[in-house]
Design an enzyme around this catalytic site. Sequence first.
Site, PDB file in Angstrom:
ATOM      1  CG  ASP A 132     -65.188  78.494 104.278  1.00 22.36           C
ATOM      2  OD1 ASP A 132     -65.313  77.966 103.161  1.00 22.36           O
ATOM      3  OD2 ASP A 132     -64.826  79.673 104.435  1.00 22.36           O
ATOM      4  CG  ASP A 151     -62.635  77.536  99.532  1.00 28.42           C
ATOM      5  OD1 ASP A 151     -63.158  78.230  98.638  1.00 28.42           O
ATOM      6  OD2 ASP A 151     -62.898  77.660 100.746  1.00 28.42           O
TER       7      ASP A 151
END
Length: 172
Positions: A132, A151
């Site tokens: 991330d 995401d």
Amino acid sequence: MATKKKQLFSSTPQGGSGMMPWLGIAAIVILIDQLTKIAIQKTFVFREAKVITSFFNLTLTYNKGAAFGLLNDQPGWQRYFFTIVGVLAVGFIVYLLKRHAGQRLFCWALALIMGGAIGNVIDRVAYGHVVDFLHFYLSGVGDFPVFNIADCAICLGAGLFIYDELRRVNRQ
């Protein structure tokens, strides 16, 4: 232009274009997701942050859990669990795409979700965690969980799915 836009996001069947456009969209999501993750990992060290704006940083983090870091502190079983969930979800999405290939908005949603799911499954298999790096925050409010392109695609796909369902219900 308006006609093309309407056709692109129409939720009614428009002939049997098949699954290829939807698989292509998923492939583009996977490609962008993986290229951005590779670039961030080559440029940053773990937890390094680069301020971009007053509300956004690029910050390299790893997530072994689910959305929002849920189960991130577990001993490792979640890697296999979420990999299996991702693979099963992709299988179900392929089934839905085959059955509803002409429902454009619905399939856009599914293709985005599938591309994001595969992008995160690739991370879990290759690294044991999801990479991330997109970090938003608001002063006085706090940090949002750090996330990635996969995401974003999953959230956008979920939003399109909800919008498509609301349009379908309102038509009836």
